[in-house]
Write a protein that holds these residues in place. Structure first.
Motif, mmCIF file in Angstrom:
data_model
loop_
_atom_site.group_PDB
_atom_site.id
_atom_site.type_symbol
_atom_site.label_atom_id
_atom_site.label_comp_id
_atom_site.label_asym_id
_atom_site.label_seq_id
_atom_site.Cartn_x
_atom_site.Cartn_y
_atom_site.Cartn_z
ATOM 1 N N ALA A 37 0.927 -1.331 -0.192
ATOM 2 C CA ALA A 37 0.053 0.047 -0.064
ATOM 3 C C ALA A 37 0.891 1.269 0.205
ATOM 4 O O ALA A 37 0.566 2.193 -0.639
ATOM 5 N N ARG A 38 2.122 1.096 0.506
ATOM 6 C CA ARG A 38 2.975 2.257 0.571
ATOM 7 C C ARG A 38 3.785 2.487 -0.707
ATOM 8 O O ARG A 38 3.757 3.455 -1.464
ATOM 9 N N TRP A 39 3.983 1.474 -1.204
ATOM 10 C CA TRP A 39 4.578 1.525 -2.666
ATOM 11 C C TRP A 39 3.914 2.056 -3.832
ATOM 12 O O TRP A 39 4.368 2.694 -4.710
ATOM 13 N N VAL A 40 2.574 1.865 -3.729
ATOM 14 C CA VAL A 40 1.495 2.373 -4.906
ATOM 15 C C VAL A 40 1.348 3.824 -4.652
ATOM 16 O O VAL A 40 1.068 4.323 -5.540
ATOM 17 N N VAL A 41 1.594 4.296 -3.385
ATOM 18 C CA VAL A 41 1.472 5.664 -3.358
ATOM 19 C C VAL A 41 3.056 6.393 -3.418
ATOM 20 O O VAL A 41 3.127 7.722 -2.840
ATOM 21 N N GLU A 42 3.936 5.969 -3.704
ATOM 22 C CA GLU A 42 5.189 6.546 -3.817
ATOM 23 C C GLU A 42 5.268 7.643 -4.803
ATOM 24 O O GLU A 42 4.577 7.750 -5.888
ATOM 25 N N PRO A 43 5.983 8.824 -4.515
ATOM 26 C CA PRO A 43 6.009 10.034 -5.679
ATOM 27 C C PRO A 43 6.335 9.446 -6.880
ATOM 28 O O PRO A 43 7.038 8.225 -7.207
ATOM 29 N N GLY A 44 5.455 9.784 -8.092
ATOM 30 C CA GLY A 44 5.926 9.275 -9.250
ATOM 31 C C GLY A 44 4.664 8.372 -9.664
ATOM 32 O O GLY A 44 4.854 7.998 -11.098
ATOM 33 N N ARG A 45 4.228 7.669 -8.680
ATOM 34 C CA ARG A 45 3.419 6.593 -9.058
ATOM 35 C C ARG A 45 2.094 7.281 -9.417
ATOM 36 O O ARG A 45 1.521 8.287 -8.744
ATOM 37 N N PRO A 46 1.094 6.896 -10.447
ATOM 38 C CA PRO A 46 -0.118 7.528 -10.740
ATOM 39 C C PRO A 46 -1.119 7.802 -9.755
ATOM 40 O O PRO A 46 -1.784 8.785 -9.629
ATOM 41 N N LEU A 48 -0.652 8.468 -6.517
ATOM 42 C CA LEU A 48 -0.394 9.780 -5.627
ATOM 43 C C LEU A 48 -0.978 10.960 -6.467
ATOM 44 O O LEU A 48 -1.422 11.923 -5.677
ATOM 45 N N LEU A 49 -0.817 11.092 -7.926
ATOM 46 C CA LEU A 49 -1.257 12.044 -8.463
ATOM 47 C C LEU A 49 -2.822 12.104 -8.394
ATOM 48 O O LEU A 49 -3.550 13.390 -8.163
ATOM 49 N N GLN A 50 -3.476 11.022 -8.277
ATOM 50 C CA GLN A 50 -5.075 10.984 -8.251
ATOM 51 C C GLN A 50 -5.358 11.569 -7.087
ATOM 52 O O GLN A 50 -6.403 12.122 -6.702
ATOM 53 N N ILE A 51 -4.723 10.934 -6.047
ATOM 54 C CA ILE A 51 -4.946 11.258 -4.599
ATOM 55 C C ILE A 51 -5.057 12.965 -4.404
ATOM 56 O O ILE A 51 -5.796 13.666 -3.812
ATOM 57 N N ALA A 52 -3.834 13.481 -4.934
ATOM 58 C CA ALA A 52 -3.649 14.884 -4.738
ATOM 59 C C ALA A 52 -4.454 15.837 -5.447
ATOM 60 O O ALA A 52 -5.130 16.852 -4.977
ATOM 61 N N GLU A 53 -4.898 15.189 -6.742
ATOM 62 C CA GLU A 53 -6.193 15.820 -7.572
ATOM 63 C C GLU A 53 -7.406 15.897 -6.751
ATOM 64 O O GLU A 53 -8.238 16.722 -6.653
ATOM 65 N N HIS A 54 -7.749 14.858 -6.008
ATOM 66 C CA HIS A 54 -8.866 14.670 -5.405
ATOM 67 C C HIS A 54 -8.984 15.323 -3.969
ATOM 68 O O HIS A 54 -10.027 15.885 -3.711
ATOM 69 N N PHE A 55 -8.005 15.209 -3.137
ATOM 70 C CA PHE A 55 -7.884 15.748 -1.787
ATOM 71 C C PHE A 55 -7.294 17.185 -1.598
ATOM 72 O O PHE A 55 -7.374 18.055 -0.773
ATOM 73 N N GLY A 56 -6.651 17.598 -2.695
ATOM 74 C CA GLY A 56 -6.162 18.848 -2.804
ATOM 75 C C GLY A 56 -4.603 18.723 -2.404
ATOM 76 O O GLY A 56 -4.046 17.755 -1.697
ATOM 77 N N GLU A 57 -3.603 19.522 -2.856
ATOM 78 C CA GLU A 57 -2.203 19.403 -2.865
ATOM 79 C C GLU A 57 -1.889 19.383 -1.294
ATOM 80 O O GLU A 57 -0.752 19.214 -0.987
ATOM 81 N N ILE A 59 -2.541 17.443 0.899
ATOM 82 C CA ILE A 59 -2.611 16.257 1.284
ATOM 83 C C ILE A 59 -1.159 15.640 1.121
ATOM 84 O O ILE A 59 -0.745 14.586 1.576
ATOM 85 N N LEU A 60 -0.235 16.446 0.440
ATOM 86 C CA LEU A 60 1.214 16.130 0.165
ATOM 87 C C LEU A 60 2.106 16.810 1.015
ATOM 88 O O LEU A 60 1.878 17.877 1.647
ATOM 89 N N LEU A 61 3.182 16.276 1.655
ATOM 90 C CA LEU A 61 4.150 16.901 2.418
ATOM 91 C C LEU A 61 5.017 17.697 1.457
ATOM 92 O O LEU A 61 5.285 17.655 0.370
ATOM 93 N N PRO A 62 5.986 18.657 2.155
ATOM 94 C CA PRO A 62 6.846 19.545 1.412
ATOM 95 C C PRO A 62 7.617 18.781 0.517
ATOM 96 O O PRO A 62 7.941 19.030 -0.659
ATOM 97 N N SER A 63 7.921 17.426 0.958
ATOM 98 C CA SER A 63 8.814 16.737 0.086
ATOM 99 C C SER A 63 8.139 16.005 -1.212
ATOM 100 O O SER A 63 8.811 15.476 -2.054
ATOM 101 N N GLY A 64 7.016 16.260 -1.283
ATOM 102 C CA GLY A 64 6.044 15.726 -2.494
ATOM 103 C C GLY A 64 5.588 14.286 -2.010
ATOM 104 O O GLY A 64 5.120 13.591 -2.747
#
Length: 207
Positions: A37-46, A48-57, A59-64
């Protein structure tokens, strides 16, 4: 011969990790669904982009990376949001787990998942081992380990399958209410038994 798959589960604070670690030390190939579950939301994985789009930026740490605590807070408050997240992640996690299980070279492999029953992942395994522990002990262990409040532990317990529901799906139960040496000896006993099984069943237990 392809290894058969054992599903290992238990509620929060039940000692699943200690059990999985000891199986691994005996040479069993272990795949952790939480890690997948951690691997599938690593930076660069699709995902994570969908989660950020849905919940807003935010939901990400400064590190991305994903802010897990913020996400957990959001989905605990809203069943709809939790459902959206599960529909996105569960198929990805399933595929990731399958990929890692396919690398197994031991006679059987273990998939560790706290939500084996709730997520329907038990359908992907040949046999189910439940690490069981009385609820009061679960709460006490988790508070000590995670430095979290009793209220939060009980909220997690509510989301996880009831103990009875988990036990209903169990082929084997390991009651973890004693010390670590005893737990290890139980794991070894089960390991020797599992080495005698073909496909996760025995002569009188074809599931």
């Amino acid at each position: 011969m392809k290894p058969w798959i054992l599903g290992l589960t238990g509620g929060i604070g039940s000692g699943k990790t200690a059990v999985a670690d000891h199986f691994a030390s005996l040479g069993v190939h272990v795949v952790d669904a939480d890690q997948a579950a951690r691997w599938v939301v690593e930076p660069g994985r699709p995902a994570l982009l969908q989660i950020a789009e849905h919940f807003g930026e935010d939901i990400l740490l400064p590190s991305g990376e994903l802010d897990r605590a913020a996400l957990r807070e959001r989905v605990f408050r809203s069943p709809d949001e939790r459902k959206w997240l599960e529909q996105l992640l569960h198929p990805l996690i399933r595929a990731e787990i399958a990929r890692h299980l396919a690398l197994a070279e031991s006679p059987y492999a273990i998939m560790v998942s706290p939500l084996l029953v709730e997520s329907g992942q038990y359908r992907q395994v040949d046999r189910v081992l439940v690490v069981d522990v009385p609820e009061a002990l679960q709460v006490q262990r988790t508070i000590g380990r995670d430095r979290t409040s009793e209220e939060q532990v009980r909220a997690i317990l509510k989301v996880q399958a009831a103990r009875e529901e988990r036990l209903r799906h169990a082929d084997d139960v390991l009651l973890n209410d004693r010390d670590l040496p005893w737990l290890k000896s139980e794991v070894e006993r089960l390991h020797h038994f599992y080495l005698t099984l073909r496909g996760g069943g025995n002569e009188c237990d074809h599931r």
